[in-house]
Design a protein around this motif. Structure first.
Motif, PDB file in Angstrom:
ATOM      1  N   LEU A 199       4.895  13.368   9.260  1.00  0.00           N
ATOM      2  CA  LEU A 199       5.995  14.313   9.128  1.00  0.00           C
ATOM      3  C   LEU A 199       6.403  14.811  10.504  1.00  0.00           C
ATOM      4  CD1 LEU A 199       4.810  16.552   6.132  1.00  0.00           C
ATOM      5  CD2 LEU A 199       6.091  14.400   6.073  1.00  0.00           C
ATOM      6  N   GLY A 200       7.694  15.064  10.654  1.00  0.00           N
ATOM      7  CA  GLY A 200       8.218  15.643  11.879  1.00  0.00           C
ATOM      8  C   GLY A 200       8.795  17.009  11.586  1.00  0.00           C
ATOM      9  N   LYS A 201       9.674  17.460  12.450  1.00  0.00           N
ATOM     10  CA  LYS A 201      10.292  18.769  12.259  1.00  0.00           C
ATOM     11  C   LYS A 201      11.225  18.757  11.050  1.00  0.00           C
ATOM     12  CE  LYS A 201      10.028  20.571  16.912  1.00  0.00           C
ATOM     13  NZ  LYS A 201      10.754  21.150  18.042  1.00  0.00           N
ATOM     14  N   GLY A 202      11.261  19.882  10.352  1.00  0.00           N
ATOM     15  CA  GLY A 202      12.131  20.009   9.183  1.00  0.00           C
ATOM     16  C   GLY A 202      11.771  19.003   8.118  1.00  0.00           C
ATOM     17  N   SER A 203      12.742  18.206   7.695  1.00  0.00           N
ATOM     18  CA  SER A 203      12.513  17.269   6.601  1.00  0.00           C
ATOM     19  C   SER A 203      12.156  15.850   7.077  1.00  0.00           C
ATOM     20  CB  SER A 203      13.758  17.200   5.710  1.00  0.00           C
ATOM     21  OG  SER A 203      14.851  16.700   6.457  1.00  0.00           O
ATOM     22  N   ALA A 204      12.001  15.647   8.392  1.00  0.00           N
ATOM     23  CA  ALA A 204      11.718  14.300   8.918  1.00  0.00           C
ATOM     24  C   ALA A 204      10.385  13.774   8.402  1.00  0.00           C
ATOM     25  CB  ALA A 204      11.709  14.323  10.442  1.00  0.00           C
ATOM     26  N   MET A 260       0.856  -1.193   0.000  1.00  0.00           N
ATOM     27  CA  MET A 260       0.000   0.000   0.000  1.00  0.00           C
ATOM     28  C   MET A 260       0.888   1.238   0.000  1.00  0.00           C
ATOM     29  SD  MET A 260      -2.815  -1.096   2.898  1.00  0.00           S
ATOM     30  CE  MET A 260      -3.990   0.205   2.510  1.00  0.00           C
ATOM     31  N   GLY A 261       0.513   2.247  -0.773  1.00  0.00           N
ATOM     32  CA  GLY A 261       1.270   3.487  -0.800  1.00  0.00           C
ATOM     33  C   GLY A 261       0.445   4.615  -1.388  1.00  0.00           C
ATOM     34  N   PHE A 262       0.944   5.849  -1.245  1.00  0.00           N
ATOM     35  CA  PHE A 262       0.284   6.995  -1.869  1.00  0.00           C
ATOM     36  C   PHE A 262       1.278   8.135  -2.046  1.00  0.00           C
ATOM     37  CE2 PHE A 262      -0.400   7.705   2.668  1.00  0.00           C
ATOM     38  CZ  PHE A 262      -0.201   9.067   2.841  1.00  0.00           C
ATOM     39  N   HIS A 263       0.913   9.036  -2.941  1.00  0.00           N
ATOM     40  CA  HIS A 263       1.715  10.225  -3.211  1.00  0.00           C
ATOM     41  C   HIS A 263       1.198  11.378  -2.349  1.00  0.00           C
ATOM     42  CE1 HIS A 263       3.846   8.684  -6.755  1.00  0.00           C
ATOM     43  NE2 HIS A 263       2.765   7.958  -6.910  1.00  0.00           N
ATOM     44  N   PHE A 264       2.089  12.332  -2.077  1.00  0.00           N
ATOM     45  CA  PHE A 264       1.675  13.496  -1.303  1.00  0.00           C
ATOM     46  C   PHE A 264       2.580  14.672  -1.613  1.00  0.00           C
ATOM     47  CE2 PHE A 264       4.682  11.061   1.159  1.00  0.00           C
ATOM     48  CZ  PHE A 264       5.498  11.986   1.779  1.00  0.00           C
ATOM     49  N   ASP A 265       2.042  15.863  -1.452  1.00  0.00           N
ATOM     50  CA  ASP A 265       2.812  17.102  -1.551  1.00  0.00           C
ATOM     51  C   ASP A 265       3.049  17.575  -0.124  1.00  0.00           C
ATOM     52  OD1 ASP A 265       2.393  16.816  -4.267  1.00  0.00           O
ATOM     53  OD2 ASP A 265       0.866  18.380  -4.376  1.00  0.00           O
ATOM     54  N   ARG A 266       4.184  18.241   0.106  1.00  0.00           N
ATOM     55  CA  ARG A 266       4.515  18.643   1.471  1.00  0.00           C
ATOM     56  C   ARG A 266       5.269  19.962   1.504  1.00  0.00           C
ATOM     57  NH1 ARG A 266       9.335  14.769   3.648  1.00  0.00           N
ATOM     58  NH2 ARG A 266       9.275  16.273   5.314  1.00  0.00           N
ATOM     59  N   ASN A 267       5.122  20.648   2.626  1.00  0.00           N
ATOM     60  CA  ASN A 267       5.889  21.857   2.925  1.00  0.00           C
ATOM     61  C   ASN A 267       6.764  21.549   4.126  1.00  0.00           C
ATOM     62  OD1 ASN A 267       4.500  23.289   0.976  1.00  0.00           O
ATOM     63  ND2 ASN A 267       3.000  24.076   2.420  1.00  0.00           N
ATOM     64  N   THR A 268       8.002  22.010   4.086  1.00  0.00           N
ATOM     65  CA  THR A 268       8.880  21.892   5.241  1.00  0.00           C
ATOM     66  C   THR A 268       9.251  23.300   5.689  1.00  0.00           C
ATOM     67  OG1 THR A 268      10.885  21.764   3.888  1.00  0.00           O
ATOM     68  CG2 THR A 268       9.826  19.691   4.466  1.00  0.00           C
ATOM     69  N   VAL A 269       9.312  23.481   6.991  1.00  0.00           N
ATOM     70  CA  VAL A 269       9.703  24.755   7.579  1.00  0.00           C
ATOM     71  C   VAL A 269      10.795  24.456   8.594  1.00  0.00           C
ATOM     72  CG1 VAL A 269       8.951  26.755   8.913  1.00  0.00           C
ATOM     73  CG2 VAL A 269       7.391  25.705   7.261  1.00  0.00           C
ATOM     74  N   LYS A 270      11.894  25.158   8.492  1.00  0.00           N
ATOM     75  CA  LYS A 270      13.034  24.923   9.374  1.00  0.00           C
ATOM     76  C   LYS A 270      12.596  25.013  10.842  1.00  0.00           C
ATOM     77  CE  LYS A 270      17.845  26.281   9.686  1.00  0.00           C
ATOM     78  NZ  LYS A 270      18.858  27.169   9.122  1.00  0.00           N
ATOM     79  N   GLY A 271      12.857  23.929  11.608  1.00  0.00           N
ATOM     80  CA  GLY A 271      12.562  23.904  13.032  1.00  0.00           C
ATOM     81  C   GLY A 271      11.110  23.662  13.403  1.00  0.00           C
ATOM     82  N   LYS A 272      10.237  23.457  12.404  1.00  0.00           N
ATOM     83  CA  LYS A 272       8.808  23.209  12.686  1.00  0.00           C
ATOM     84  C   LYS A 272       8.366  21.915  12.019  1.00  0.00           C
ATOM     85  CE  LYS A 272       7.533  27.992  13.310  1.00  0.00           C
ATOM     86  NZ  LYS A 272       6.594  29.036  13.014  1.00  0.00           N
ATOM     87  N   VAL A 273       7.249  21.377  12.497  1.00  0.00           N
ATOM     88  CA  VAL A 273       6.694  20.167  11.912  1.00  0.00           C
ATOM     89  C   VAL A 273       6.177  20.491  10.515  1.00  0.00           C
ATOM     90  CG1 VAL A 273       4.870  18.436  12.119  1.00  0.00           C
ATOM     91  CG2 VAL A 273       6.108  19.188  14.160  1.00  0.00           C
ATOM     92  N   GLY A 274       6.514  19.640   9.546  1.00  0.00           N
ATOM     93  CA  GLY A 274       6.084  19.825   8.163  1.00  0.00           C
ATOM     94  C   GLY A 274       4.588  19.633   8.001  1.00  0.00           C
ATOM     95  N   THR A 275       4.097  19.995   6.811  1.00  0.00           N
ATOM     96  CA  THR A 275       2.676  19.901   6.511  1.00  0.00           C
ATOM     97  C   THR A 275       2.470  19.127   5.211  1.00  0.00           C
ATOM     98  OG1 THR A 275       2.287  22.047   7.540  1.00  0.00           O
ATOM     99  CG2 THR A 275       0.574  21.231   6.069  1.00  0.00           C
ATOM    100  N   ILE A 276       1.546  18.180   5.232  1.00  0.00           N
ATOM    101  CA  ILE A 276       1.121  17.489   4.012  1.00  0.00           C
ATOM    102  C   ILE A 276       0.008  18.338   3.417  1.00  0.00           C
ATOM    103  CG2 ILE A 276       0.076  15.409   3.045  1.00  0.00           C
ATOM    104  CD1 ILE A 276       1.381  13.867   5.416  1.00  0.00           C
ATOM    105  N   THR A 277       0.261  18.923   2.255  1.00  0.00           N
ATOM    106  CA  THR A 277      -0.707  19.835   1.649  1.00  0.00           C
ATOM    107  C   THR A 277      -1.687  19.133   0.729  1.00  0.00           C
ATOM    108  OG1 THR A 277       0.856  20.346  -0.132  1.00  0.00           O
ATOM    109  CG2 THR A 277       0.849  21.804   1.797  1.00  0.00           C
TER     110      THR A 277
END
Length: 192
Positions: free
Chosen positions: A181-186, A112-129
């Motif tokens: 997603l975690g902080k930064g690029s995690a 099972m898998g899927f594609h996603f778009d994401r934003n990363t912000v230095k020092g903050k948890v990323g967002t799946i857009t």
């Protein structure tokens, strides 16, 4: 490419002595350790190309392989586009936007898998857009009622109803995998 249980076993170095036992368990309606909530006996993490790969190995020989596209710590570092589907579309010193990232989990008989778009912000948890483009494979059963559920800006789950017939009796449950997603690029996947 011909996808089979034994090719998955071979690719992830499951000993031949355990492969037949796993197939016999499945044919007798007995869930593998990787599908029963057991804890893995060993976990291996590595970078393969531009993806982070985690292999969980269980006592009965079953494996779960989780893959997620990695993004560079520094948004100005180029990603090898031929290896990773995750594509940088814009960046600054503090944030970056990526499109077409991919998270995937293989359970041996289920993928099972899927594609996603994401934003990363230095020092903050990323967002799946955006989450989209579910992929799946199954041997010996069917997946239906496919759905993507966004639990938070950093957590999206792909679920499907799994049904199989074992010794003439239908059984089923919900199979799922999730991108977090975690902080930064995690970024990582989890599964049931």
């Amino acid at each position: 490419m011909n996808w089979s249980v034994s090719s998955t076993f071979d690719r992830y170095s499951v000993p031949k002595t355990q492969q037949q036992g796993l197939i016999d368990k499945l044919n007798n309606g007995v869930a593998w350790d990787s599908m029963s909530g057991a804890s893995p006996v060993r976990t291996e993490a590595s970078r393969v190309g531009a993806s982070d790969v985690t292999i969980e190995r269980y006592a009965d020989g079953s494996v779960v392989v989780s893959t997620i596209d990695a993004v560079p710590e520094n948004p100005d570092d180029p990603m090898p586009a031929s290896i990773s589907s995750c594509r940088l579309v814009s960046s600054s010193n503090y944030h970056a936007n990526y499109k077409n990232c991919y998270g995937n989990v293989e359970f041996g008989v289920i993928q099972m898998g899927f594609h996603f778009d994401r934003n990363t912000v230095k020092g903050k948890v990323g967002t799946i857009t955006r989450s989209y483009g579910m992929t799946h494979r199954i041997i010996g059963g069917a997946l239906s009622n496919h759905r993507l559920t966004k639990f938070s800006g950093s957590r999206v789950r792909y679920s499907a109803d799994l049904s199989v017939v074992v010794k003439g009796l239908p059984i089923g449950w919900t199979a799922w995998m999730e991108v977090r997603l975690g902080k930064g690029s995690a970024a990582w996947t989890v599964h049931n």
